[in-house]
Design a protein around this motif. Structure first.
Motif, PDB file in Angstrom:
ATOM      1  N   HIS A   7       1.030  -1.169  -0.047  1.00 37.19           N
ATOM      2  CA  HIS A   7      -0.146   0.220  -0.012  1.00 37.19           C
ATOM      3  C   HIS A   7       0.980   1.160  -0.068  1.00 37.19           C
ATOM      4  O   HIS A   7       0.472   2.187  -0.342  1.00 37.19           O
ATOM      5  CB  HIS A   7      -1.025   0.108   1.229  1.00 37.19           C
ATOM      6  N   VAL A   8       2.082   1.216   0.387  1.00 41.83           N
ATOM      7  CA  VAL A   8       3.004   2.308   0.511  1.00 41.83           C
ATOM      8  C   VAL A   8       3.456   2.603  -0.912  1.00 41.83           C
ATOM      9  O   VAL A   8       3.393   3.775  -1.236  1.00 41.83           O
ATOM     10  CB  VAL A   8       4.172   2.069   1.293  1.00 41.83           C
ATOM     11  N   ASP A   9       3.807   1.793  -1.686  1.00 39.84           N
ATOM     12  CA  ASP A   9       4.284   2.125  -3.008  1.00 39.84           C
ATOM     13  C   ASP A   9       3.501   2.232  -4.229  1.00 39.84           C
ATOM     14  O   ASP A   9       3.767   2.140  -5.250  1.00 39.84           O
ATOM     15  CB  ASP A   9       5.435   1.409  -3.497  1.00 39.84           C
ATOM     16  N   ALA A  10       2.050   1.949  -3.868  1.00 38.63           N
ATOM     17  CA  ALA A  10       0.954   1.591  -4.829  1.00 38.63           C
ATOM     18  C   ALA A  10       0.684   2.858  -5.739  1.00 38.63           C
ATOM     19  O   ALA A  10       0.751   2.573  -6.918  1.00 38.63           O
ATOM     20  CB  ALA A  10      -0.275   1.259  -4.024  1.00 38.63           C
ATOM     21  N   PRO A  11       1.131   4.230  -5.258  1.00 38.24           N
ATOM     22  CA  PRO A  11       0.983   5.146  -6.068  1.00 38.24           C
ATOM     23  C   PRO A  11       1.910   5.239  -7.159  1.00 38.24           C
ATOM     24  O   PRO A  11       1.920   5.571  -8.252  1.00 38.24           O
ATOM     25  CB  PRO A  11       1.039   6.568  -5.063  1.00 38.24           C
ATOM     26  N   LEU A  12       3.420   4.997  -6.542  1.00 38.43           N
ATOM     27  CA  LEU A  12       4.346   4.838  -7.555  1.00 38.43           C
ATOM     28  C   LEU A  12       4.219   3.907  -8.665  1.00 38.43           C
ATOM     29  O   LEU A  12       4.306   3.947  -9.965  1.00 38.43           O
ATOM     30  CB  LEU A  12       5.651   4.517  -6.845  1.00 38.43           C
ATOM     31  N   ARG A  13       3.752   2.607  -8.401  1.00 32.18           N
ATOM     32  CA  ARG A  13       3.305   1.547  -9.299  1.00 32.18           C
ATOM     33  C   ARG A  13       2.365   1.970 -10.100  1.00 32.18           C
ATOM     34  O   ARG A  13       2.440   1.791 -11.459  1.00 32.18           O
ATOM     35  CB  ARG A  13       3.271   0.286  -8.558  1.00 32.18           C
TER      36      ARG A  13
END
Length: 325
Positions: free
Chosen positions: A156-162
């Motif tokens: 959930h932390v790097d979901a925006p980056l992905r």
């Protein structure tokens, strides 16, 4: 004279590459994508205990032993041949992404040393690992993989980056071939479904009160019959005891249902804790890969896409930091 010709040819090739990449980007200029906010890595500095050192990565890439125990593994190929070493140097000194022939797999090594070593370097610098897999045949297209596992953060932390990476890939005309997270998300969904089904069977307070009342009332019935002077073998006592046992069994089932929910919830907490502990304790080659793999229409577009992700994710800055280590 020969030196001038070589220098001119080198400059010409560099200009051609820049123009080709610029055309690939301009061809998709209609879509604008906002640069992502990078997630804070779980372990932020390159030389924390769990992350390898840049010098150790270079050592094991040459087949030498790392000074930090656990940096590599005999079961994971890291030693590079001469061609791979050149590609690795280009990636860590300038490009910010590594190029492999096909998937980079070598049968004699039983793995993909260049991909593994680059992943290790990215783990050392706490940046995503980007690999451009060059197609080896006329029917095979180039692929670009973006692996966020070196960031060592939860999904959930790097979901925006992905999500941003997928958006940029779409802008470049790429399509998603594989997403490692899909398998992990499916496992999480299955676990959540199991927990939801268990919660649906969770008894209410009213059910507990009713069951406890039945046990108490039936116990009073048994005592009342015995107070008349009847022993345990008396038919009335035996029949009342059977009903009492049934009431107690129903109450035990309610308690068992609660314990089952607590067990499932505890397992979920244990899994989450183990996952979080692994992010800050395990070597990168022990962690699950979290790669997004895209297929690009041509080589120039693949390079342009990889370069854009490199620039946006701070890998070029990491290259500068690594040179000082």
């Amino acid at each position: 004279m020969l030196a001038n010709v070589i220098a001119h040819g080198t400059r010409a090739r560099a200009v051609w590459r820049r123009r080709t990449q610029r055309r690939a980007v301009q061809g998709n200029a209609g879509a604008t994508v906002t640069t992502p906010t990078l997630p804070q890595p779980a372990v932020n500095t390159p030389n924390d205990d769990v992350r390898p050192t840049v010098k150790d990565v270079r050592r094991i890439s040459k087949g030498d032993a790392a000074r930090k125990r656990g940096t590599g593994s005999r079961n994971v190929a890291h030693r590079l041949n001469a061609d791979e070493a050149k590609d690795f140097d280009v990636a860590r000194q300038r490009a910010g992404y590594v190029c492999t022939k096909g998937t980079g797999y070598r049968r004699e090594r039983g793995g993909a040393p260049l991909v593994n070593t680059w992943l290790l370097w990215c783990d050392a610098m706490a940046v995503p690992s980007i690999c451009l897999h060059r197609g080896s045949g006329s029917e095979s297209k180039d692929q670009v993989g973006v692996d966020t596992s070196p960031l060592r953060v939860e999904k959930h932390v790097d979901a925006p980056l992905r999500a941003w990476v997928v958006e940029v890939a779409t802008k470049h005309g790429a399509h998603l071939v594989d997403d490692d997270d899909v398998r992990y998300v499916q496992n999480d969904l299955d676990d959540e479904r199991e927990r939801a089904e268990a919660r649906e069977c969770l008894p209410t307070r009213e059910q507990f009160d009713m069951a406890e009342r039945r046990v108490k009332e039936q116990g009073d019935v048994v005592r009342a019959i015995k107070e008349k002077g009847h022993g345990n073998q008396h038919p009335e006592v035996a029949a009342a005891v059977v009903v009492l046992k049934q009431a107690k069994a129903e109450l035990e089932e309610l308690h068992a249902a609660v314990e089952e929910v607590e067990r499932i919830e505890q397992e979920a907490r244990d899994v989450l804790k183990a996952r979080m502990d692994a992010l800050v304790e395990d070597a990168i080659w022990k962690l699950p890969r979290r790669r997004l793999l895209f297929e690009l229409p041509d080589r120039a577009t693949a390079k342009a896409f990889a370069a854009e992700v490199v620039e946006a994710t701070g890998i070029q800055k990491a290259i500068g930091r690594a040179k000082q280590l």
